[in-house]
Design a protein around this motif. Structure first.
Motif, mmCIF file in Angstrom:
data_model
loop_
_atom_site.group_PDB
_atom_site.id
_atom_site.type_symbol
_atom_site.label_atom_id
_atom_site.label_comp_id
_atom_site.label_asym_id
_atom_site.label_seq_id
_atom_site.Cartn_x
_atom_site.Cartn_y
_atom_site.Cartn_z
ATOM 1 N N PHE A 1 0.778 -1.282 -0.637
ATOM 2 C CA PHE A 1 0.019 0.221 0.529
ATOM 3 C C PHE A 1 0.609 1.173 0.256
ATOM 4 O O PHE A 1 0.179 2.236 -1.010
ATOM 5 N N LEU A 2 1.446 1.516 0.835
ATOM 6 C CA LEU A 2 2.907 1.890 0.588
ATOM 7 C C LEU A 2 3.678 2.940 -0.514
ATOM 8 O O LEU A 2 3.677 3.392 -1.017
ATOM 9 N N GLY A 3 3.819 1.933 -0.493
ATOM 10 C CA GLY A 3 4.761 1.807 -1.934
ATOM 11 C C GLY A 3 3.888 2.376 -3.122
ATOM 12 O O GLY A 3 4.219 2.853 -4.393
ATOM 13 N N GLY A 4 2.198 1.654 -3.222
ATOM 14 C CA GLY A 4 1.394 1.971 -3.828
ATOM 15 C C GLY A 4 1.240 3.416 -4.508
ATOM 16 O O GLY A 4 0.713 4.561 -5.460
ATOM 17 N N LEU A 5 0.904 3.852 -2.640
ATOM 18 C CA LEU A 5 0.811 5.495 -2.293
ATOM 19 C C LEU A 5 1.834 6.383 -3.297
ATOM 20 O O LEU A 5 1.744 6.831 -3.850
ATOM 21 N N ARG A 6 3.140 6.078 -3.007
ATOM 22 C CA ARG A 6 4.279 6.232 -3.195
ATOM 23 C C ARG A 6 4.580 6.662 -5.072
ATOM 24 O O ARG A 6 4.960 7.620 -5.414
ATOM 25 N N ALA A 7 4.296 5.052 -5.638
ATOM 26 C CA ALA A 7 4.289 5.363 -6.724
ATOM 27 C C ALA A 7 3.296 6.247 -7.227
ATOM 28 O O ALA A 7 3.779 7.446 -8.524
ATOM 29 N N LEU A 8 1.933 6.610 -6.594
ATOM 30 C CA LEU A 8 1.112 7.176 -7.274
ATOM 31 C C LEU A 8 1.953 9.156 -7.720
ATOM 32 O O LEU A 8 1.429 9.533 -8.667
ATOM 33 N N PHE B 1 14.536 7.091 -8.591
ATOM 34 C CA PHE B 1 13.680 7.047 -8.549
ATOM 35 C C PHE B 1 12.845 6.062 -7.604
ATOM 36 O O PHE B 1 11.782 5.811 -8.556
ATOM 37 N N ASP B 2 13.535 5.059 -7.187
ATOM 38 C CA ASP B 2 12.784 3.502 -7.045
ATOM 39 C C ASP B 2 11.755 3.427 -5.709
ATOM 40 O O ASP B 2 12.216 2.822 -5.314
ATOM 41 N N LEU B 3 11.716 4.598 -5.370
ATOM 42 C CA LEU B 3 10.888 4.623 -4.758
ATOM 43 C C LEU B 3 10.029 3.985 -4.190
ATOM 44 O O LEU B 3 9.694 2.975 -3.172
ATOM 45 N N SER C 1 9.049 -5.111 -1.431
ATOM 46 C CA SER C 1 9.608 -4.866 -3.044
ATOM 47 C C SER C 1 8.618 -4.010 -2.819
ATOM 48 O O SER C 1 7.649 -3.934 -4.236
ATOM 49 N N GLY C 2 8.343 -2.849 -2.324
ATOM 50 C CA GLY C 2 7.020 -1.726 -3.025
ATOM 51 C C GLY C 2 6.151 -3.207 -3.019
ATOM 52 O O GLY C 2 4.922 -3.573 -2.339
ATOM 53 N N TRP C 3 5.133 -1.510 -4.032
ATOM 54 C CA TRP C 3 3.599 -2.742 -4.032
ATOM 55 C C TRP C 3 3.662 -3.935 -5.548
ATOM 56 O O TRP C 3 2.205 -4.846 -5.244
ATOM 57 N N ILE C 4 4.730 -4.544 -5.579
ATOM 58 C CA ILE C 4 4.965 -6.278 -6.457
ATOM 59 C C ILE C 4 5.079 -6.668 -4.960
ATOM 60 O O ILE C 4 5.923 -8.502 -5.037
ATOM 61 N N ARG D 1 15.353 11.120 -0.993
ATOM 62 C CA ARG D 1 14.283 11.032 -0.913
ATOM 63 C C ARG D 1 12.769 11.333 -1.424
ATOM 64 O O ARG D 1 12.775 12.148 -2.356
ATOM 65 N N ILE D 2 11.850 10.935 -1.089
ATOM 66 C CA ILE D 2 10.011 10.941 -1.914
ATOM 67 C C ILE D 2 10.481 13.169 -1.409
ATOM 68 O O ILE D 2 9.711 13.393 -3.004
ATOM 69 N N ASP D 3 10.567 13.787 -0.484
ATOM 70 C CA ASP D 3 10.612 14.948 -0.598
ATOM 71 C C ASP D 3 11.195 15.701 -1.441
ATOM 72 O O ASP D 3 10.727 16.724 -2.806
ATOM 73 N N ILE D 4 12.136 14.733 -2.011
ATOM 74 C CA ILE D 4 13.661 16.209 -2.987
ATOM 75 C C ILE D 4 12.665 15.583 -4.495
ATOM 76 O O ILE D 4 12.639 16.731 -5.558
#
Lengths: 107, 390, 711, 166
Positions: free
Chosen positions: B202-209, B271-273, B282-285, B353-356
């Motif tokens: 879920f976290l990975g999905g939101l980040r990906a979005l 950019f592999d957040l 492994s994020g969303w996968i 980092r995500i904010d960067i």
């Protein structure tokens, strides 16, 4: 070949479904869905009528239908953005997205 | 296997079953066989057009010309080619290349020389692994994601022309179509994250979005300079417009923005957040196993190939090149170079980092792409550059 | 002969400052960058302008390649475009280069101010708007630029809107007719805005009238289809329309009777004053008249005497304003205010020249004289204002009496000031002499002796106040204020190079123009430019070959005589200090009342305040006190007493009779509303339901109505 | 008679719309809506308006659908589960929708004889649309731009106020 009536039929069906959704659903998001469906029904009508009736006319008329739909789509997107923001805010304030429960706005 | 037929009802049921399967498989097997024979005997009856009543309307949708070369096209520039050859090769190349950069060895044992069969081994491993469906997942969405991932990447691929005559689709609004297809990726990742019903996906999905939406816009805008210069939205015409000068020379800013945004769209390092393995497993996968994982991964690599191809098409002149090599080969060489450039950061760069990331997307790349667009328009209106070639 | 120049260069002249204005707020985080970007964009504009000037100077007409006009309001057929001819191009160059020098000057002058983003934004916007006024090819886009100029002047005059006491303009405490004569910057900005707005309304009415009669705003179209002039003349509106448009110029160029805002516009920074006076705002009116004059004059091909009243008005307003402002400048004690009066006066000269166009036989002569004077005035006045800024900077005071004896300490400033003041007062061989002479010669040639005399007298007054100012500031003893500053450790010394170089350049320019004017045939060149301008509007005038009036010995001798008198008096009183000027003024005699009269600005300002500011306030106060409190309130009170008594009576009836009825009604009403209220549920679903049913019924009804059978 | 492609697209469009409104899980509804809008885009393709179709996909699937799914995820799962539909209300809705459909059918049947059944040849390209938008419809474009920026501002403001209260 598909006739104009075919497209208006689909458009009418979509519109009826949208009306149904607006009447039955009390969930704000579902109502947004219904509105989007109705807007798309209208857009489909625009394009269909433009294609069948106007597209051999000189330029301003010929492209008007498509242009109008472009504007309509953009407006619908703006509307969706605002509605979704309102839904999120309403949820945070009332923990609810049921419009019949969100009556405090009506005073 | 089969049950003993004792009653008449069973008999009828069995017959119906056979008819059902025949009806199901006849088009799948019969039509291709028919076309294969058609190339030899020329029956003169187009069965395909009998199945769909008005195919000429669909011609506008995808410019497929005569139908009998459909097979060649889907295999050569299209999905199968990308999936089987390019992707496998790219994965192996990536692993070996990164290993060399980092003074490692990389795959070594599978295959005789430098482990060149490693990918086949991996494929076999994935194929024979058990497909685990976690309890809490939303099954339909969960299992549709691998297919959607591959399908959307394939759709993107279908827009990339391999040569002047070797292409799958050439719609008049190709460039915008790219935007439309790229718009699907956030939904897929988001749905994957949601359907997995688990913390990390879920976290990975939101980040990906966040990441995909932020970088989609610079990606789109960076291409507008190219569109202004070539005066068309047709990808084939964009390529032919570069017969004088490649657009990377006229649009350096746009090329840089496109490259960086493409890296972010591909969720590649730095950019592999969304799939940061040290933070999010492994994020969303995360929840995918076996060939489900393999399919998602395949989609990702097809996307890599497609975006590299698009970069080559828009900025490096696509299949244009001196005639001692066939145009298709030129295209593949250029794409390969771009792909290597996209793989390289993984060997040398840390994760941002995500904010960067978000600030770079909205604050830098967006501004740069607008600047690129305005400079281009200014130069065109000054008459320094010309629409439709130089 | 024509030189092809990309039309984008012409657009660039005014688009570049606008772009700079947009960029400035974006660069707020990087102040250094922001400052240089702002200056850079004014430089870009100036370079664009120069690229147009070069072929013009070679005697070629500029033929742009590219769009000179893009559609704006297609419904009315209005487009926004650029008009280019030698006349416009010279004007635009003057604006661009003077503005650029002022911008460079501001880099140092405004250093460390807290509102610099605002400053650069409005400066660039100001320049852009002015260039739009100069270059636009129709009244409407010109009006847009016009209003932009007005807005920027408001914002920049009131730049120090926090209204610190030392920023006030005028001497605090001085009164005239019971009206205070000192204003804070924000008030001055407002005053400028409101006063010019009066003219702008007239201007707008004028161009709308013009549009009604001609159907177009475009200058070229107005020139080509001159039928509107005949129609206007038939309905007797020709001169009124022209005068209404001229009203805009009166407001913006601070001509009588709307001249009062300009002296108070000194509340802004000196660089702003320089920009307003030398390059942009007040010149807008001149540009407008230079546009309107030929249109109205040549539109009536046969009978030009119909518009004669317009030109008479323009010329006399100009001459009178020149005189009026010059007299006020005689007694000014604020350095920038003296310069401001002198600006009003010099603009009066330009207006006079433009008015004379229609009164003399050679139309282009007055036009070129006006342009010449505008040019030379822009240069020396910008120099003077920037010098004044430097002086105020050094002496930390705006009063000339706080300076004095600065000749040795600020050599560069003194040199520039001397040259510019000499040019202003019309002393040969500086540019001001030639341009003023051109104006006066035009008046002389056209036989307008009255105008000529007023102009010549004003020239004498100009010489007087210029050298009075110079004498007080640079000669004599150092003032107490400067002594004090020296004690505090701030002795007066030359300003940084970035400040004095710009006005030095302009001073050198005024010398160069003055010295080289005759050998280069500058006046003939301007005459050629004016002719080209007229021909570009009216091709039928292509045979126009008037030459400049040249050097008119008689008129210039008379003028020089006046100048000499003024100069001599000023020299005696203020430089050589043979007599004490203050003694002369404050002694009882005939000079003292004149002095007071002039110092109080002919009481015009005070009267304006009386009539237009105080009177409405008093009227409303009176309405409050006498009408509201005494009249209405008494009626109210009486009504209330009556009401109380009546209600006491009514109370009984109410309780016994009405309540029964009322309750009955209210019960019925409640019942009714209870029923009807259910319709208005606020539930979307029900509304949609009713809407959908209605829609279905409507469709069916329409079908039935159209005679369609449903089965 | 409509052909197979047309019928399939119709099924996707109308079916997607029904799924959007009637699915139990609202994420499915969002996906259904995306499918329905995608179907409409396919109709646009069929009507020789590829530019509009691609625009529709870009905006609706690329932006609106993402926004909706995002919103769904921001709101807690139980909230959607509280959703109840009363059978009477549903009946009323179906009847009304049917009334609309029937009346529209009548209108269409009545006028079908006068409507052209064959499309006139189309020559409109997206270049012409662009010209139209940037010339005679430019005021509309500007107003649209204003509306869009206003709505974006509104959305941001709504979200921001909320954050301050937290």
């Amino acid at each position: 070949m598909n006739t104009l009536a075919d497209f208006t039929f689909v458009s009418g069906l979509l519109f009826a479904v949208g009306i149904y959704g607006l009447i039955v659903k009390r969930n704000a998001l579902r109502m947004l869905f219904a509105v989007e469906i109705m807007i798309n029904a209208a857009n489909l009508n625009f394009i269909a009528f433009d294609r069948f009736l106007w597209s051999n006319l000189p330029l301003p008329q010929a492209a008007l239908g498509q242009t109008f739909v472009l504007f309509s789509i953009a407006l619908a997107a703006a509307e969706a953005a605002v509605v979704l923001a309102i839904i999120v805010v309403a949820y945070r304030l009332h923990k609810n997205v049921d419009v019949s429960e969100l009556k405090t706005l009506g005073g | 296997m089969t049950k003993q037929i004792t009653t008449f009802e069973d008999f009828i049921r069995q017959i119906l079953k056979i008819i059902f399967w025949v009806l199901l498989f006849l088009p799948l097997i019969g039509v291709p066989v028919y076309y294969l024979l058609d190339t030899v005997f020329h029956f003169g009856v187009d069965v395909f057009s009998l199945l769909t009543v008005h195919p000429e309307q669909m011609i506008n949708l995808i410019n497929i010309e005569p139908f009998h070369s459909l097979f060649i096209w889907t295999t050569f520039p299209g999905f199968t080619f990308a999936a089987l050859f390019v992707t496998f090769f790219a994965m192996l190349w990536e692993r070996k290349l990164l290993a060399k950069i980092q003074l490692r060895v990389g795959p070594q044992y599978a295959g005789r020389y430098e482990g060149f069969l490693q990918m086949v081994a991996d494929l076999l491993k994935l194929l024979f692994k058990e497909l685990v469906t976690p309890n809490a997942v939303d099954k339909p969405i969960f299992w549709s994601v691998p297919f959607a991932s591959m399908a959307i990447a394939g759709a993107l691929l279908s827009l990339v022309p391999l040569g002047p005559t070797t292409y799958l689709a050439d719609p008049p609004v190709g460039v915008i179509m790219i935007f439309a297809i790229i718009g699907f990726f956030p939904i897929v990742t988001l749905l994957a994250g949601w359907a997995s019903n688990s913390k990390y996906p879920f976290l990975g999905g939101l980040r990906a979005l966040h990441q995909l939406v932020s970088y989609e816009i610079p990606l789109v805008l960076s291409l507008l300079g190219v569109v202004v210069l070539s005066g068309t939205l047709d990808i084939m015409k964009v390529v032919t417009a570069q017969s004088g000068v490649w657009y990377i020379l006229l649009q350096p800013l746009g090329a840089i923005v496109f490259f960086i945004a493409a890296l972010a769209e591909l969720e590649r390092i730095p950019f592999d957040l969304p799939e940061a393995d040290t933070e999010l497993v492994s994020g969303w996968i995360t929840e995918y196993t076996g060939m489900g994982f393999g399919a998602v991964f395949l989609g990702v690599y097809i996307k890599l190939y497609a975006l590299s191809g698009l970069f080559a098409t828009f900025f490096l002149g696509g299949w244009l090149g001196p005639s001692f090599l066939p145009p298709e080969l030129w295209f593949i060489i250029k794409t390969f170079i771009v792909m290597t450039a996209m793989l390289l950061p993984r060997g040398v760069m840390p994760r941002v980092r995500i904010d960067i990331l978000i600030r770079a997307g909205w604050g830098r790349l967006l501004v740069l792409s607008f600047a690129n667009l305005f400079i281009t328009m200014f130069l065109v209106s000054l008459g320094v550059l010309h629409i439709g070639g130089l | 002969m024509s030189e092809a120049v990309s039309a984008y260069f012409i657009w660039g002249v005014f688009v570049a400052p606008f772009a700079g204005a947009v960029l400035v707020p974006l660069l707020q985080k990087a102040p250094k960058m922001r400052d240089y970007v702002a200056v850079l964009f004014s430089f870009v504009s100036a370079v664009f302008a120069l690229s147009l000037l070069v072929p013009t100077l070679q005697g070629q007409t500029v033929a742009p390649s590219g769009p000179t006009s893009v559609p704006w309001i297609t419904a009315l057929g209005i487009s926004v475009g650029v008009l280019y001819d030698p006349f416009t191009i010279i004007l635009s160059n003057v604006v661009a280069w003077v503005s650029f020098l002022i911008m460079v000057y501001s880099l140092e002058y405004m250093k460390g101010d807290s509102g610099l983003t605002r400053y650069w934004f409005f400066m660039n916007f100001f320049i852009g708007s002015m260039q739009l006024v100069v270059l636009s090819d129709n009244f409407l886009s010109m009006f847009v630029g016009w209003e932009g100029v007005g807005l920027c002047s408001f914002a920049l005059i009131g730049f120090w809107f926090t209204d610190e006491k030392e920023r006030w303009v005028g001497t605090v405490g001085s009164m005239a007719l019971g009206e205070a004569q000192a204003y804070p910057p924000s008030h001055a900005g407002m005053k400028a805005f409101v006063m010019t707005r009066i003219g702008d309304v007239a201007f707008l009415i004028g161009i709308i009238l013009l549009f009604i009669y001609s159907g177009t705003f475009s200058f070229t179209q107005l020139a080509q289809n001159a039928g509107w002039a005949t129609r206007l003349a038939q309905s007797g509106l020709l001169v009124p329309t022209a005068l209404l448009i001229f009203g805009g110029a009166v407001g913006k160029s601070a001509q009588f009777p709307l001249h009062e805002w300009l002296p108070d516009a000194m509340a802004g920074p000196a660089s702003v004053s320089a920009l307003i006076h030398a390059a942009t705002m007040v010149k807008a009116g001149v540009v407008l008249v230079a546009r309107v004059g030929p249109l109205f004059y040549f539109a009536l091909a046969s009978n030009t005497s119909l518009v004669q009243p317009f030109f008479v008005t323009v010329a006399w307003i100009g001459a009178f304003t020149a005189f009026l402002a010059a007299t006020q400048a005689l007694v000014g004690f604020e350095l920038k205010k003296i310069l401001a009066y002198s600006t009003v006066s010099q603009i009066g000269y330009m207006m006079m020249a433009l008015g004379l166009t229609g009164l003399s036989t050679d139309f282009a002569q007055g036009l070129s004289a006006g342009l010449y004077h505008l040019m030379s005035h822009a240069i020396f006045k910008a120099s003077l204002f920037m010098g004044a800024g430097a002086l105020i900077h050094v002496s930390e005071s705006k009063y000339v009496s706080d300076m004095g004896g600065l000749r040795a300490k600020m050599k560069m400033t003194f040199a520039a000031f001397l040259v510019a003041a000499a040019s202003l007062s019309g002393i040969p061989p500086f540019s001001g002499f030639w341009s003023k002479d051109a104006v006066l010669a035009t008046a002389w040639d056209s036989g307008q002796t009255g105008l000529f005399l007023v102009g010549a007298m004003t020239a004498g007054l100009t010489a007087f106040y210029s050298f009075r100012m110079l004498g007080i500031v640079f000669y004599g003893k150092q003032s107490m204020k400067l002594d004090e500053l020296e004690k505090e450790g701030h002795p007066a010394r030359e300003v940084p190079r970035l400040m004095w170089v710009p006005y030095m350049i302009l001073a050198v320019g005024t010398v160069l123009i003055g010295v080289l004017s005759a050998p280069l045939g500058l006046e003939n060149g301007l005459e050629w430019a004016s002719n080209a301008y007229l021909v570009s509007l009216f091709p039928r005038l292509s045979g126009l070959t008037g030459t400049s009036a040249g050097f008119n010995a008689v008129s210039s001798l008379i003028a020089l005589g006046f100048v000499g008198i003024g100069f001599a008096i000023a020299w005696t009183l203020y430089v050589a200090k043979r007599y004490s000027a203050s003694k002369l003024v404050h002694e009882e005699g005939f000079i003292h009342p004149i002095y007071t009269f002039l110092e109080n600005r002919w009481y015009i300002n005070a009267v304006y305040y009386r009539v237009f500011v105080d009177a409405p306030i008093r009227a409303s106060r009176w309405l409050l006190s006498s009408f509201e409190i005494r009249g209405l309130d008494r009626v109210n009170n009486a009504g209330a007493y009556l009401g109380i008594n009546l209600s006491a009576a009514g109370n009984w009836i109410d309780a016994h009779v009405i309540d029964g009825v009322a309750n009955g009604f209210s019960l019925a009403g409640q019942a009714f509303s209870r029923t009807i209220r259910k319709v208005q549920t606020g539930i979307t679903q029900q509304y949609i339901f009713v809407f959908a049913l209605g829609l279905a019924l409507l469709i069916l009804a329409l079908l039935l109505g159209a005679g369609v059978r449903l089965y | 008679m409509a052909d197979i492609v047309f019928l399939a697209m119709m099924a996707v469009t109308v079916g997607g719309a029904i799924v959007a409104l009637e699915s139990r899980e609202i994420v499915y509804g969002a996906v259904g809506l995306a499918g329905s809008l995608f179907g409409v885009a396919a109709f646009f393709f069929l009507l020789d308006a590829p530019y509009v179709a691609v625009f529709q996909i870009t905006v609706y699937v690329g932006a609106v659908a993402v926004l909706i799914i995002f919103t769904v995820m921001l709101v807690r799962h139980e909230t959607w589960m509280k959703e109840v539909t009363y059978s009477l209300g549903r009946l009323v809705g179906i009847l009304t929708a049917a009334a609309i459909a029937v009346s529209l059918t009548f209108a269409w049947a009545a006028s079908s004889s006068q409507l052209p059944s064959v499309p006139v040849p189309s020559t409109v390209t997206f270049l012409q649309i662009g010209q139209l938008i940037s010339t005679s419809l430019s005021p509309a474009l500007e107003v649209l731009a204003l509306v869009l920026s206003a709505s974006v501002l509104a959305a941001i403001t709504l979200a921001k106020v909320e954050r301050e209260e937290d």
